[in-house]
Design an enzyme around this catalytic site. Structure first.
Site, PDB file in Angstrom:
ATOM      1  N   LYS A 278       2.656  -3.259 -11.078  1.00 12.94           N
ATOM      2  CA  LYS A 278       1.946  -2.093 -11.617  1.00 12.94           C
ATOM      3  C   LYS A 278       2.407  -1.817 -13.046  1.00 12.94           C
ATOM      4  O   LYS A 278       3.595  -1.902 -13.357  1.00 12.94           O
ATOM      5  CB  LYS A 278       2.238  -0.889 -10.732  1.00 12.94           C
ATOM      6  CG  LYS A 278       1.813   0.439 -11.296  1.00 12.94           C
ATOM      7  CD  LYS A 278       3.012   1.273 -11.703  1.00 12.94           C
ATOM      8  CE  LYS A 278       2.630   2.441 -12.558  1.00 12.94           C
ATOM      9  NZ  LYS A 278       3.818   3.167 -13.030  1.00 12.94           N
ATOM     10  N   SER A 279       1.468  -1.501 -13.919  1.00 14.16           N
ATOM     11  CA  SER A 279       1.798  -0.938 -15.226  1.00 14.16           C
ATOM     12  C   SER A 279       0.594  -0.155 -15.705  1.00 14.16           C
ATOM     13  O   SER A 279      -0.535  -0.457 -15.328  1.00 14.16           O
ATOM     14  CB  SER A 279       2.132  -2.044 -16.233  1.00 14.16           C
ATOM     15  OG  SER A 279       2.381  -1.445 -17.472  1.00 14.16           O
TER      16      SER A 279
ATOM     17  N   ASN B 117       2.068  -9.246 -17.770  1.00 18.79           N
ATOM     18  CA  ASN B 117       2.449  -9.564 -16.386  1.00 18.79           C
ATOM     19  C   ASN B 117       1.637 -10.712 -15.790  1.00 18.79           C
ATOM     20  O   ASN B 117       2.161 -11.474 -14.977  1.00 18.79           O
ATOM     21  CB  ASN B 117       2.350  -8.312 -15.507  1.00 18.79           C
ATOM     22  CG  ASN B 117       3.451  -7.312 -15.832  1.00 18.79           C
ATOM     23  OD1 ASN B 117       4.438  -7.652 -16.486  1.00 18.79           O
ATOM     24  ND2 ASN B 117       3.280  -6.066 -15.395  1.00 18.79           N
TER      25      ASN B 117
ATOM     26  N   TYR C 224      -2.265   7.004  -2.366  1.00 23.14           N
ATOM     27  CA  TYR C 224      -2.073   6.996  -3.824  1.00 23.14           C
ATOM     28  C   TYR C 224      -3.007   7.993  -4.522  1.00 23.14           C
ATOM     29  O   TYR C 224      -2.874   8.229  -5.727  1.00 23.14           O
ATOM     30  CB  TYR C 224      -2.292   5.596  -4.425  1.00 23.14           C
ATOM     31  CG  TYR C 224      -1.396   4.507  -3.898  1.00 23.14           C
ATOM     32  CD1 TYR C 224      -0.273   4.786  -3.118  1.00 23.14           C
ATOM     33  CD2 TYR C 224      -1.662   3.167  -4.169  1.00 23.14           C
ATOM     34  CE1 TYR C 224       0.536   3.771  -2.618  1.00 23.14           C
ATOM     35  CE2 TYR C 224      -0.849   2.148  -3.672  1.00 23.14           C
ATOM     36  CZ  TYR C 224       0.236   2.460  -2.891  1.00 23.14           C
ATOM     37  OH  TYR C 224       1.026   1.443  -2.408  1.00 23.14           O
TER      38      TYR C 224
ATOM     39  N   HIS D  15      -0.120   1.373   6.568  1.00 22.32           N
ATOM     40  CA  HIS D  15       0.809   1.529   5.440  1.00 22.32           C
ATOM     41  C   HIS D  15       2.281   1.472   5.871  1.00 22.32           C
ATOM     42  O   HIS D  15       3.102   0.848   5.212  1.00 22.32           O
ATOM     43  CB  HIS D  15       0.503   2.850   4.717  1.00 22.32           C
ATOM     44  CG  HIS D  15       0.891   2.858   3.275  1.00 22.32           C
ATOM     45  ND1 HIS D  15       0.158   3.509   2.306  1.00 22.32           N
ATOM     46  CD2 HIS D  15       1.934   2.300   2.617  1.00 22.32           C
ATOM     47  CE1 HIS D  15       0.747   3.348   1.128  1.00 22.32           C
ATOM     48  NE2 HIS D  15       1.818   2.620   1.295  1.00 22.32           N
TER      49      HIS D  15
ATOM     50  N   LYS E  18      -5.025   1.109   2.132  1.00 25.26           N
ATOM     51  CA  LYS E  18      -4.112   1.282   3.273  1.00 25.26           C
ATOM     52  C   LYS E  18      -4.352   2.638   3.934  1.00 25.26           C
ATOM     53  O   LYS E  18      -4.683   3.615   3.252  1.00 25.26           O
ATOM     54  CB  LYS E  18      -2.648   1.215   2.788  1.00 25.26           C
ATOM     55  CG  LYS E  18      -2.373   0.072   1.822  1.00 25.26           C
ATOM     56  CD  LYS E  18      -0.924  -0.037   1.405  1.00 25.26           C
ATOM     57  CE  LYS E  18      -0.766  -0.999   0.236  1.00 25.26           C
ATOM     58  NZ  LYS E  18      -0.968  -0.374  -1.092  1.00 25.26           N
TER      59      LYS E  18
ATOM     60  N   ASP F 265      -4.717  -3.429  -5.559  1.00 31.95           N
ATOM     61  CA  ASP F 265      -4.001  -2.913  -4.381  1.00 31.95           C
ATOM     62  C   ASP F 265      -3.842  -1.404  -4.509  1.00 31.95           C
ATOM     63  O   ASP F 265      -3.093  -0.915  -5.352  1.00 31.95           O
ATOM     64  CB  ASP F 265      -2.625  -3.581  -4.284  1.00 31.95           C
ATOM     65  CG  ASP F 265      -1.897  -3.180  -3.004  1.00 31.95           C
ATOM     66  OD1 ASP F 265      -2.061  -3.878  -1.990  1.00 31.95           O
ATOM     67  OD2 ASP F 265      -1.179  -2.152  -3.013  1.00 31.95           O
TER      68      ASP F 265
ATOM     69  N   LEU G 242       8.943  -6.057  -9.181  1.00 35.00           N
ATOM     70  CA  LEU G 242       9.922  -5.977 -10.289  1.00 35.00           C
ATOM     71  C   LEU G 242      11.034  -4.985  -9.951  1.00 35.00           C
ATOM     72  O   LEU G 242      11.811  -4.613 -10.825  1.00 35.00           O
ATOM     73  CB  LEU G 242       9.217  -5.516 -11.573  1.00 35.00           C
ATOM     74  CG  LEU G 242       8.043  -6.384 -12.041  1.00 35.00           C
ATOM     75  CD1 LEU G 242       7.288  -5.704 -13.185  1.00 35.00           C
ATOM     76  CD2 LEU G 242       8.547  -7.761 -12.476  1.00 35.00           C
TER      77      LEU G 242
ATOM     78  N   ARG H  86       1.590  -4.536 -21.272  1.00 34.83           N
ATOM     79  CA  ARG H  86       2.340  -5.030 -20.104  1.00 34.83           C
ATOM     80  C   ARG H  86       1.398  -5.546 -19.026  1.00 34.83           C
ATOM     81  O   ARG H  86       1.729  -6.493 -18.317  1.00 34.83           O
ATOM     82  CB  ARG H  86       3.213  -3.921 -19.527  1.00 34.83           C
ATOM     83  CG  ARG H  86       4.477  -3.704 -20.327  1.00 34.83           C
ATOM     84  CD  ARG H  86       5.321  -2.651 -19.663  1.00 34.83           C
ATOM     85  NE  ARG H  86       6.634  -2.555 -20.256  1.00 34.83           N
ATOM     86  CZ  ARG H  86       7.510  -1.616 -19.936  1.00 34.83           C
ATOM     87  NH1 ARG H  86       7.200  -0.695 -19.029  1.00 34.83           N
ATOM     88  NH2 ARG H  86       8.691  -1.593 -20.500  1.00 34.83           N
TER      89      ARG H  86
END
Ligand code: NAD
Length: 279
Positions: free
Chosen positions: A235-236, A245, A55, A113, A80, A50, A195, A241
């Site tokens: 996201k990480s 996740n 971004y 978006h 997006k 995603d 999260l 992680r």
């Protein structure tokens, strides 16, 4: 194919396209780190990415996909439309730019978006999205941060129901009303900041459930999303992680556990309010 890839359920969108329920979000991953993070996620079994024009890391996403060596059709890619590119013609040009940066012929899902109601352009933008869908530039179209009033307006003024609405959703902001609207209209709920960017992970209910299952609080929250039917893409940047996740397919929350997490709802936004955000 890794074991985790096989564990991730797919959900059918309203036009028949299948979306993996678990993915990898790349918001705030710096452009220069994105290819490596995407490669790590794909190695860990993620098959859904995603990103967004905003971004500034679509190029890294494309590089990560190519470096993984995986066939394109095995990976579900969402991007997006940027807020300053709303409008019918702009939307069409903007997706061309995204495809070029990603190095792809087609994305799997293209989203508006933010609704930006003060601009009053999202209906015209959506008409551009319908054309992009028919031209095969994207396999499905949807929206993000739309409130019920915005979805109602699309229903009245266009012929295509969004495949998804990607909204802020986590234990502190559970969005019952919107989720119910989505369910009634065949729109899949995607949960952004699943999260709450880590903010909810100290909650006692979550740490206790984590202890009970021998998992982490983050894994409990992600499992909760999956069991209530949300699509998620935490996201990480940290490889451990990233692997942690997606490791949420070997335990199951009970109805009481889900009710207990339900009581954490506080109507607390970590991000902008879609009714007032101006881009
Ligand atoms: P998130 O809820 O996924 O939180 C990410 C943060 O949580 C990380 O930076 C890290 O600090 C922490 N974290 C991650 N894994 C952890 C773990 N296992 N243990 C402890 N802490 C952990 O928040 P996000 O990045 O804002 O949202 C996820 C994705 O949603 C984004 O990458 C993006 O793709 C999407 N998103 C969309 C919108 C939108 O307007 N459509 C807005 C924000 C985010």
């Amino acid at each position: 194919m890794t074991a985790q890839t096989q564990n991730v359920p797919e959900i059918e969108l309203n036009n028949g396209v299948a979306i993996p329920q678990f993915g990898f979000g790349v918001f705030q991953i710096p452009p220069e780190d994105t290819a490596e993070a995407v490669r790590t996620a794909l190695e860990a079994g993620y098959r859904h990415l995603d990103t967004a024009q905003l971004y500034d890391n679509e190029q890294g996403v494309g590089q990560g996909i190519r470096q993984s060596g995986l066939p394109r059709e095995e990976i579900f890619v969402t991007t997006k439309l940027a807020n300053d590119a709303q409008g019918h013609d702009n939307a069409i040009t903007a997706l061309e730019g995204s495809l070029q940066r990603l190095g792809l012929e087609q994305v799997d899902l293209y989203l508006i978006h933010w609704p930006l109601p003060h601009q009053d352009k999202y209906v015209r933008t959506w008409q551009g999205f319908e054309e992009l869908l028919h031209a095969g530039k994207t396999r499905a179209i949807g929206v993000s941060n739309f409130q019920i009033a915005h979805l109602e307006r699309l229903a009245e003024e266009s012929g295509t129901v969004p495949a998804v609405n990607q909204i802020e959703l986590h234990p502190a902001l559970q969005q019952a009303e919107l989720r119910e609207y989505h369910r009634a209209h065949g729109i899949v709920t995607e949960a952004w900041s699943p999260l709450a960017q880590g903010e909810v992970l100290e909650e006692q209910v979550l740490t206790e459930l984590a202890g009970k299952f021998g998992k982490t609080a983050a894994q409990v929250v992600l499992r909760w999303h999956l069991q209530i039917g949300n699509v998620v893409f935490p996201k990480s940047k940290t490889p451990d992680r990233i692997r942690e996740n997606i490791d949420v397919f070997d335990f199951e929350l009970s109805d009481e556990d889900i009710d207990a997490i339900g009581r954490l709802d506080a109507g607390h936004r970590t991000g902008f309010d879609p009714d007032t955000f101006r881009g």
